[in-house]
Design a protein around this motif. Structure first.
Motif, PDB file in Angstrom:
ATOM      1  N   PHE A  64      34.666  45.364  27.496  1.00 47.10           N
ATOM      2  CA  PHE A  64      35.221  46.926  27.148  1.00 47.10           C
ATOM      3  C   PHE A  64      34.479  47.508  28.439  1.00 47.10           C
ATOM      4  O   PHE A  64      35.537  47.753  30.308  1.00 47.10           O
ATOM      5  CB  PHE A  64      34.354  48.108  26.287  1.00 47.10           C
ATOM      6  CG  PHE A  64      34.229  49.261  26.974  1.00 47.10           C
ATOM      7  CD1 PHE A  64      35.599  49.907  26.654  1.00 47.10           C
ATOM      8  CD2 PHE A  64      33.324  49.449  27.344  1.00 47.10           C
ATOM      9  CE1 PHE A  64      35.707  51.203  27.130  1.00 47.10           C
ATOM     10  CE2 PHE A  64      33.429  50.998  28.165  1.00 47.10           C
ATOM     11  CZ  PHE A  64      34.591  51.530  27.875  1.00 47.10           C
ATOM     12  N   LEU A  65      33.941  46.755  29.510  1.00 45.94           N
ATOM     13  CA  LEU A  65      32.921  46.947  30.779  1.00 45.94           C
ATOM     14  C   LEU A  65      33.871  46.421  32.265  1.00 45.94           C
ATOM     15  O   LEU A  65      34.173  46.875  33.073  1.00 45.94           O
ATOM     16  CB  LEU A  65      31.643  46.679  30.781  1.00 45.94           C
ATOM     17  CG  LEU A  65      30.646  47.180  29.578  1.00 45.94           C
ATOM     18  CD1 LEU A  65      29.121  46.631  29.849  1.00 45.94           C
ATOM     19  CD2 LEU A  65      30.278  48.611  30.526  1.00 45.94           C
ATOM     20  N   ILE A  66      34.220  44.804  31.294  1.00 39.57           N
ATOM     21  CA  ILE A  66      35.469  44.656  32.490  1.00 39.57           C
ATOM     22  C   ILE A  66      36.819  45.190  32.275  1.00 39.57           C
ATOM     23  O   ILE A  66      37.383  45.532  33.872  1.00 39.57           O
ATOM     24  CB  ILE A  66      35.691  43.239  31.992  1.00 39.57           C
ATOM     25  CG1 ILE A  66      34.121  42.282  31.960  1.00 39.57           C
ATOM     26  CG2 ILE A  66      36.610  42.132  33.019  1.00 39.57           C
ATOM     27  CD1 ILE A  66      34.309  41.127  32.055  1.00 39.57           C
ATOM     28  N   THR A  67      37.572  45.666  31.443  1.00 42.17           N
ATOM     29  CA  THR A  67      38.120  45.903  31.340  1.00 42.17           C
ATOM     30  C   THR A  67      38.299  47.601  31.638  1.00 42.17           C
ATOM     31  O   THR A  67      38.622  48.328  32.621  1.00 42.17           O
ATOM     32  CB  THR A  67      38.817  46.891  29.897  1.00 42.17           C
ATOM     33  OG1 THR A  67      39.183  45.326  29.549  1.00 42.17           O
ATOM     34  CG2 THR A  67      40.076  47.290  29.440  1.00 42.17           C
ATOM     35  N   TRP A  68      36.593  48.630  32.012  1.00 40.01           N
ATOM     36  CA  TRP A  68      36.894  49.299  32.120  1.00 40.01           C
ATOM     37  C   TRP A  68      36.624  49.701  33.595  1.00 40.01           C
ATOM     38  O   TRP A  68      37.215  50.828  34.175  1.00 40.01           O
ATOM     39  CB  TRP A  68      35.889  50.506  31.492  1.00 40.01           C
ATOM     40  CG  TRP A  68      35.206  51.571  31.402  1.00 40.01           C
ATOM     41  CD1 TRP A  68      35.791  52.953  31.331  1.00 40.01           C
ATOM     42  CD2 TRP A  68      34.370  52.249  32.588  1.00 40.01           C
ATOM     43  NE1 TRP A  68      35.338  53.472  32.340  1.00 40.01           N
ATOM     44  CE2 TRP A  68      34.029  53.615  32.950  1.00 40.01           C
ATOM     45  CE3 TRP A  68      33.271  51.225  33.541  1.00 40.01           C
ATOM     46  CZ2 TRP A  68      33.897  53.736  33.359  1.00 40.01           C
ATOM     47  CZ3 TRP A  68      32.649  52.065  34.585  1.00 40.01           C
ATOM     48  CH2 TRP A  68      32.664  53.026  34.852  1.00 40.01           C
ATOM     49  N   TYR A  69      36.278  49.120  34.507  1.00 40.01           N
ATOM     50  CA  TYR A  69      35.567  48.665  35.593  1.00 40.01           C
ATOM     51  C   TYR A  69      36.853  48.450  36.297  1.00 40.01           C
ATOM     52  O   TYR A  69      37.970  49.099  37.356  1.00 40.01           O
ATOM     53  CB  TYR A  69      34.691  47.964  35.818  1.00 40.01           C
ATOM     54  CG  TYR A  69      34.310  47.174  37.066  1.00 40.01           C
ATOM     55  CD1 TYR A  69      33.080  48.139  37.504  1.00 40.01           C
ATOM     56  CD2 TYR A  69      35.338  46.288  37.801  1.00 40.01           C
ATOM     57  CE1 TYR A  69      32.529  47.811  38.323  1.00 40.01           C
ATOM     58  CE2 TYR A  69      34.206  46.525  39.158  1.00 40.01           C
ATOM     59  CZ  TYR A  69      33.521  47.342  39.309  1.00 40.01           C
ATOM     60  OH  TYR A  69      32.452  47.423  40.791  1.00 40.01           O
ATOM     61  N   ASN A  70      38.098  47.825  35.619  1.00 39.43           N
ATOM     62  CA  ASN A  70      39.061  48.179  36.449  1.00 39.43           C
ATOM     63  C   ASN A  70      39.983  49.177  36.429  1.00 39.43           C
ATOM     64  O   ASN A  70      40.665  49.236  37.333  1.00 39.43           O
ATOM     65  CB  ASN A  70      39.896  46.735  36.050  1.00 39.43           C
ATOM     66  CG  ASN A  70      39.319  44.826  36.424  1.00 39.43           C
ATOM     67  OD1 ASN A  70      38.481  45.236  37.184  1.00 39.43           O
ATOM     68  ND2 ASN A  70      39.420  43.661  34.929  1.00 39.43           N
ATOM     69  N   ARG A  71      40.107  49.444  35.213  1.00 37.33           N
ATOM     70  CA  ARG A  71      40.802  50.865  35.590  1.00 37.33           C
ATOM     71  C   ARG A  71      40.218  52.062  35.769  1.00 37.33           C
ATOM     72  O   ARG A  71      41.165  52.910  36.052  1.00 37.33           O
ATOM     73  CB  ARG A  71      40.890  50.968  33.386  1.00 37.33           C
ATOM     74  CG  ARG A  71      41.766  50.211  33.100  1.00 37.33           C
ATOM     75  CD  ARG A  71      42.713  50.400  31.384  1.00 37.33           C
ATOM     76  NE  ARG A  71      43.112  51.634  31.153  1.00 37.33           N
ATOM     77  CZ  ARG A  71      43.851  51.670  30.236  1.00 37.33           C
ATOM     78  NH1 ARG A  71      43.690  51.109  29.151  1.00 37.33           N
ATOM     79  NH2 ARG A  71      44.664  52.909  30.524  1.00 37.33           N
ATOM     80  N   PHE A  72      38.973  51.609  35.916  1.00 36.43           N
ATOM     81  CA  PHE A  72      38.150  53.402  36.680  1.00 36.43           C
ATOM     82  C   PHE A  72      39.138  52.904  37.883  1.00 36.43           C
ATOM     83  O   PHE A  72      39.056  54.314  37.987  1.00 36.43           O
ATOM     84  CB  PHE A  72      36.707  53.319  36.322  1.00 36.43           C
ATOM     85  CG  PHE A  72      35.621  54.125  37.618  1.00 36.43           C
ATOM     86  CD1 PHE A  72      35.287  55.049  36.533  1.00 36.43           C
ATOM     87  CD2 PHE A  72      35.777  54.394  38.626  1.00 36.43           C
ATOM     88  CE1 PHE A  72      34.917  56.494  37.360  1.00 36.43           C
ATOM     89  CE2 PHE A  72      35.142  55.575  39.125  1.00 36.43           C
ATOM     90  CZ  PHE A  72      34.583  56.119  38.133  1.00 36.43           C
ATOM     91  N   PHE A  73      39.476  52.380  39.008  1.00 35.93           N
ATOM     92  CA  PHE A  73      38.574  51.745  40.227  1.00 35.93           C
ATOM     93  C   PHE A  73      40.601  52.140  40.264  1.00 35.93           C
ATOM     94  O   PHE A  73      40.821  52.238  41.984  1.00 35.93           O
ATOM     95  CB  PHE A  73      38.334  50.717  40.735  1.00 35.93           C
ATOM     96  CG  PHE A  73      37.223  51.570  40.692  1.00 35.93           C
ATOM     97  CD1 PHE A  73      36.677  52.174  41.545  1.00 35.93           C
ATOM     98  CD2 PHE A  73      35.828  50.616  39.950  1.00 35.93           C
ATOM     99  CE1 PHE A  73      35.381  52.296  41.956  1.00 35.93           C
ATOM    100  CE2 PHE A  73      34.825  50.730  40.118  1.00 35.93           C
ATOM    101  CZ  PHE A  73      34.120  52.147  41.494  1.00 35.93           C
TER     102      PHE A  73
END
Length: 296
Positions: A64-73
């Motif tokens: 989740f953290l990897i995917t969220w980090y990408n989608r956040f930016f």
């Protein structure tokens, strides 16, 4: 489910804010592995889950953290993005993670992001604007996660809440289906009106100009009305609010059309009809202005 238009308005997130966040994507890409590592170290240092679920939770969180980090930016705020965040809130409930743990992790993520961005940007004014945008967008992210977690907790203690959720879910899907059907119908009607308008313009070159001009003008105004209705339906599908002003605008356009037809036909012999149309336009104009002002 929460809608992104409502959250965007509540947290005052503008298109400029989203562009500010997206501008960080290249810079923050270099810190992605550090982010995942630091968040995990902080989480495992403070909290400990049962051994039978510990590896599974860590794997899920890492994904989740990897995917969220990408989608956040990427900074693409939408209902689909909120649904994705709510899945993370549901994950916490599935593995019985304490609410305190979630808030602690979110607090750490906020501080981590703030520190990395602060170190990466030199211009004070630009850095301040970027950080304000990031914090507002983080508030939306954390709101969606907390909402899903709390909703699941409440569902544990009342069956009525589950029934309510089921009814709301079915109603939302049915409403979406009807709005989608409305969009399709409006597209077909707009295309048909445009074709009719084109045929009337061609007829204008061959027949009585005054008569065909009035008919073509009426068709043009109808296209305008259909386009406005179509735009409203599309905005509602995106999560926007229902706007009553669009229907006042439709009525206003109808009276303006009548006024133009009366004027072009030179039908001024009936002052009552002429006066009624003028007063109606004035009243509807004032009502439209008042409603449109409150809807902003």
């Amino acid at each position: 489910m929460k809608y992104f238009k409502n959250l965007q308005k509540s947290y005052d997130v503008t298109e400029d804010d989203l562009r500010n966040i997206a501008s960080l994507k290249e810079i923050m890409e270099n810190h992605k592995e550090d982010f995942v590592r630091d968040v995990f170290e902080n989480f495992t240092k403070k909290f400990r889950l049962p051994d039978n679920v510990y590896p599974v939770v860590l794997a899920k969180h890492r994904e989740f953290l990897i995917t969220w980090y990408n989608r956040f930016f990427e900074a693409k705020l939408s209902n689909a993005y909120l649904a994705y965040l709510e899945k993370f809130g549901n994950l916490q409930k599935k593995y019985d993670i304490d609410y305190e743990w979630i808030n602690a992790m979110m607090s750490y993520i906020r501080l981590w992001m703030h520190e990395r961005i602060f170190q990466s940007l030199d211009d004070d004014v630009y850095r301040k604007n970027i950080l304000l945008s990031v914090h507002k967008f983080m508030d939306i992210n954390f709101d969606a996660v907390n909402y899903a977690f709390c909703e699941n907790k409440i569902r544990e203690y009342t069956s009525i809440f589950s029934v309510r959720n089921f009814v709301v879910s079915v109603s939302e899907k049915f409403s979406f289906l009807m709005h989608a059907l409305m969009v399709v119908i409006l597209i077909v009607m707009t295309i048909a009106a445009a074709v009719l308008f084109g045929a009337e313009i061609l007829a204008l070159l061959k027949e009585n100009a005054d008569k065909v001009l009035i008919t073509a003008l009426g068709s043009l105004l109808m296209i305008w009305v259909l386009v406005e209705l179509l735009h409203t339906e599309v905005q509602m599908l995106k999560g926007g609010k229902f706007k009553i002003s669009i229907f006042i605008g439709v009525a206003l356009i109808a009276f303006i059309r009548d006024l133009l037809i009366i004027t072009l036909k030179h039908e001024t012999s009936n002052p009552v009809t002429y006066g009624f149309v003028l007063v109606s336009i004035a009243v509807l104009g004032v009502i439209y202005w008042m409603i449109a002002k409150t809807e902003k």
